[in-house]
Design a protein around this motif. Structure first.
Motif, PDB file in Angstrom:
ATOM      1  N   THR A   4       0.825  -1.206   0.000  1.00  0.00           N
ATOM      2  CA  THR A   4       0.000   0.000   0.000  1.00  0.00           C
ATOM      3  C   THR A   4       0.862   1.260   0.000  1.00  0.00           C
ATOM      4  N   LYS A   5       0.187   2.399  -0.136  1.00  0.00           N
ATOM      5  CA  LYS A   5       0.886   3.685  -0.048  1.00  0.00           C
ATOM      6  C   LYS A   5       1.604   3.794   1.295  1.00  0.00           C
ATOM      7  N   THR A   6       0.923   3.373   2.356  1.00  0.00           N
ATOM      8  CA  THR A   6       1.499   3.463   3.700  1.00  0.00           C
ATOM      9  C   THR A   6       2.744   2.594   3.837  1.00  0.00           C
ATOM     10  N   PHE A  13      10.554   6.649   4.680  1.00  0.00           N
ATOM     11  CA  PHE A  13      11.037   7.355   5.865  1.00  0.00           C
ATOM     12  C   PHE A  13      12.279   6.673   6.438  1.00  0.00           C
ATOM     13  N   SER A  14      12.339   5.357   6.348  1.00  0.00           N
ATOM     14  CA  SER A  14      13.556   4.645   6.766  1.00  0.00           C
ATOM     15  C   SER A  14      14.731   5.025   5.876  1.00  0.00           C
ATOM     16  N   HIS A  15      14.451   5.172   4.579  1.00  0.00           N
ATOM     17  CA  HIS A  15      15.467   5.602   3.615  1.00  0.00           C
ATOM     18  C   HIS A  15      16.001   6.990   3.988  1.00  0.00           C
ATOM     19  N   LEU A  16      15.106   7.901   4.369  1.00  0.00           N
ATOM     20  CA  LEU A  16      15.522   9.255   4.747  1.00  0.00           C
ATOM     21  C   LEU A  16      16.389   9.248   6.002  1.00  0.00           C
ATOM     22  N   GLU A  17      16.009   8.417   6.961  1.00  0.00           N
ATOM     23  CA  GLU A  17      16.718   8.385   8.233  1.00  0.00           C
ATOM     24  C   GLU A  17      18.037   7.628   8.158  1.00  0.00           C
ATOM     25  N   LEU A  18      18.039   6.482   7.479  1.00  0.00           N
ATOM     26  CA  LEU A  18      19.204   5.600   7.511  1.00  0.00           C
ATOM     27  C   LEU A  18      20.168   5.814   6.347  1.00  0.00           C
ATOM     28  N   GLU A  19      19.625   6.031   5.150  1.00  0.00           N
ATOM     29  CA  GLU A  19      20.497   6.212   3.981  1.00  0.00           C
ATOM     30  C   GLU A  19      20.900   7.671   3.797  1.00  0.00           C
ATOM     31  N   GLN A  25      14.064  16.604  12.487  1.00  0.00           N
ATOM     32  CA  GLN A  25      13.096  17.646  12.153  1.00  0.00           C
ATOM     33  C   GLN A  25      12.748  17.615  10.668  1.00  0.00           C
ATOM     34  N   THR A  26      13.741  17.359   9.823  1.00  0.00           N
ATOM     35  CA  THR A  26      13.480  17.286   8.381  1.00  0.00           C
ATOM     36  C   THR A  26      12.555  16.118   8.066  1.00  0.00           C
ATOM     37  N   VAL A  27      12.763  14.988   8.723  1.00  0.00           N
ATOM     38  CA  VAL A  27      11.894  13.823   8.504  1.00  0.00           C
ATOM     39  C   VAL A  27      10.471  14.131   8.978  1.00  0.00           C
ATOM     40  N   PHE A  85       8.822  10.141  -4.994  1.00  0.00           N
ATOM     41  CA  PHE A  85       8.721   9.461  -6.279  1.00  0.00           C
ATOM     42  C   PHE A  85      10.085   9.137  -6.882  1.00  0.00           C
ATOM     43  N   ARG A  86      11.108   9.925  -6.552  1.00  0.00           N
ATOM     44  CA  ARG A  86      12.460   9.539  -6.990  1.00  0.00           C
ATOM     45  C   ARG A  86      12.860   8.224  -6.323  1.00  0.00           C
ATOM     46  N   TYR A  87      12.476   8.092  -5.058  1.00  0.00           N
ATOM     47  CA  TYR A  87      12.740   6.833  -4.349  1.00  0.00           C
ATOM     48  C   TYR A  87      11.945   5.686  -4.968  1.00  0.00           C
ATOM     49  N   LEU A  88      10.675   5.914  -5.285  1.00  0.00           N
ATOM     50  CA  LEU A  88       9.834   4.867  -5.886  1.00  0.00           C
ATOM     51  C   LEU A  88      10.334   4.493  -7.282  1.00  0.00           C
ATOM     52  N   LEU A  89      10.862   5.475  -8.009  1.00  0.00           N
ATOM     53  CA  LEU A  89      11.465   5.179  -9.323  1.00  0.00           C
ATOM     54  C   LEU A  89      12.691   4.277  -9.151  1.00  0.00           C
ATOM     55  N   ARG A  90      13.485   4.584  -8.149  1.00  0.00           N
ATOM     56  CA  ARG A  90      14.667   3.763  -7.880  1.00  0.00           C
ATOM     57  C   ARG A  90      14.290   2.338  -7.542  1.00  0.00           C
ATOM     58  N   GLU A  91      13.171   2.199  -6.809  1.00  0.00           N
ATOM     59  CA  GLU A  91      12.703   0.879  -6.399  1.00  0.00           C
ATOM     60  C   GLU A  91      11.828   0.213  -7.473  1.00  0.00           C
ATOM     61  N   GLU A  92      11.706   0.871  -8.636  1.00  0.00           N
ATOM     62  CA  GLU A  92      10.950   0.358  -9.787  1.00  0.00           C
ATOM     63  C   GLU A  92       9.474   0.110  -9.445  1.00  0.00           C
ATOM     64  N   GLN A  93       8.918   1.016  -8.644  1.00  0.00           N
ATOM     65  CA  GLN A  93       7.508   0.916  -8.276  1.00  0.00           C
ATOM     66  C   GLN A  93       6.626   1.826  -9.136  1.00  0.00           C
ATOM     67  N   VAL A  94       7.230   2.824  -9.751  1.00  0.00           N
ATOM     68  CA  VAL A  94       6.509   3.742 -10.639  1.00  0.00           C
ATOM     69  C   VAL A  94       7.341   3.957 -11.888  1.00  0.00           C
ATOM     70  N   THR A  95       6.708   4.550 -12.901  1.00  0.00           N
ATOM     71  CA  THR A  95       7.417   4.792 -14.162  1.00  0.00           C
ATOM     72  C   THR A  95       7.595   6.281 -14.456  1.00  0.00           C
ATOM     73  N   HIS A  96       7.047   7.133 -13.584  1.00  0.00           N
ATOM     74  CA  HIS A  96       7.169   8.576 -13.800  1.00  0.00           C
ATOM     75  C   HIS A  96       7.058   9.291 -12.459  1.00  0.00           C
ATOM     76  N   ASN A  97       7.456  10.569 -12.466  1.00  0.00           N
ATOM     77  CA  ASN A  97       7.355  11.391 -11.265  1.00  0.00           C
ATOM     78  C   ASN A  97       6.317  12.484 -11.530  1.00  0.00           C
ATOM     79  N   PRO A  98       5.113  12.340 -10.988  1.00  0.00           N
ATOM     80  CA  PRO A  98       4.031  13.271 -11.322  1.00  0.00           C
ATOM     81  C   PRO A  98       4.214  14.678 -10.760  1.00  0.00           C
ATOM     82  N   ALA A  99       5.156  14.854  -9.832  1.00  0.00           N
ATOM     83  CA  ALA A  99       5.377  16.183  -9.254  1.00  0.00           C
ATOM     84  C   ALA A  99       6.388  17.007 -10.047  1.00  0.00           C
TER      85      ALA A  99
END
Length: 301
Positions: A4-6, A13-19, A25-27, A85-99
């Motif tokens: 799901t989206k969630t 969020f794990s990617h933001l914190e760990l990678e 505060q940014t997270v 969406f850049r993260y989702l593109l990397r994970e091959e979950q989407v094919t474009h970035n709508p933003a």
């Protein structure tokens, strides 16, 4: 069952914190922004991230604008969505970035408010005798001396100050470290504080600045104390950490004219961010010109 989206937000969020090692505060800001996006998606029955398209993102921006959300907040939300969406593109979950290609409503860029040199001197003329006043003077001297961000100042440890060479090592945005000079008066104020710190700090506490409870002084605590000192010292403007940082940058640029050096000291990745201080300098010059030049003075009707 597809994730799901969630589910993907949790991974992001794990990617933001760990990678990416972003600050807490940014997270938190990312979470707040993407909660708004999720609420919009739920109302539109968008169950998975690949279903979100550019037209819906534009509709989201329009909705937030109608609701009165500030243009800067919308711009930050779009930045958060692009990162997701850049993260989702990397994970091959989407094919474009709508933003991508969607911009926030334009807002007038406000100039940072600064203290003039006399106001800074008045603020720092603290007749400090008790430990907390001595600590507060050291905090404000250091912030004005080196132009630190609030998070950088609050995160300082004892070993981050090199007293022999008058340097401070700070960890800024993106976990980037930079080494900054510290002025003579700030070094003196810090040494005065070190002479009182042990009477407050817990035995194993490594924070440079501690609260009356002996633990690391929070950013919020610094803000509150600085505001109190502004009132005590009779300043007619609100004093806060960002205003001292802005004052540092503006005064240094006025004296040196070296924009690149100020950029390095502030830790700005983009010199365009630093250029706001050239507008402050020009604004000051324009006022002097209007007040003094015989051809600039307007005749009264």
């Amino acid at each position: 069952m597809p994730e799901t989206k969630t589910d993907w937000l949790t991974k992001f969020f794990s990617h933001l914190e760990l990678e990416r090692r972003l600050s807490p505060q940014t997270v938190i800001n990312y979470r707040r922004d993407l909660r708004r996006v999720c609420a919009f998606c739920e109302a539109r029955h968008i169950q998975h991230w690949p279903q979100l398209d550019i037209h819906q993102v534009r509709a989201l921006v329009a909705q937030l604008h109608r609701e009165g959300l500030h243009g800067r907040s919308i711009a930050r939300l779009l930045s958060s969505l692009r990162s997701l969406f850049r993260y989702l593109l990397r994970e091959e979950q989407v094919t474009h970035n709508p933003a991508e290609g969607v911009s926030a409503p334009k807002v007038k860029r406000s100039l940072p408010k600064v203290l003039d040199a006399d106001q800074v001197n008045r603020l720092l003329e603290i007749k400090a005798k008790d430990p907390l006043s001595i600590r507060d003077r050291a905090i404000m001297e250091l912030m004005y001396s080196s132009g630190l961000r609030l998070s950088e100042l609050a995160g300082l440890d004892l070993n981050d100050i090199d007293y022999a060479d008058a340097l401070v090592r700070v960890t800024g945005k993106g976990a980037k470290t930079r080494v900054l000079p510290v002025g003579r008066l700030a070094i003196k104020a810090l040494k005065d504080w070190l002479g009182r710190r042990d009477g407050l700090a817990k035995a194993d506490e490594q924070a440079l600045f501690v609260s009356r409870n002996g633990t690391r002084l929070s950013g919020r605590g610094i803000e509150q104390r600085m505001q109190q000192w502004g009132l005590k010292q009779g300043l007619d403007v609100r004093v806060h950490p960002h205003r001292l940082r802005h004052s540092f940058a503006s005064h240094l640029l006025e004296s040196s004219g070296d924009l690149r050096a100020v950029q390095e000291l502030l830790g700005h990745a983009d010199i365009g961010t630093t250029q706001i201080y050239t507008h402050l300098d020009f604004q000051h010059l324009a006022k002097v010109y209007d007040a003094a030049h015989p051809r600039a003075k307007r005749k009264r009707p």
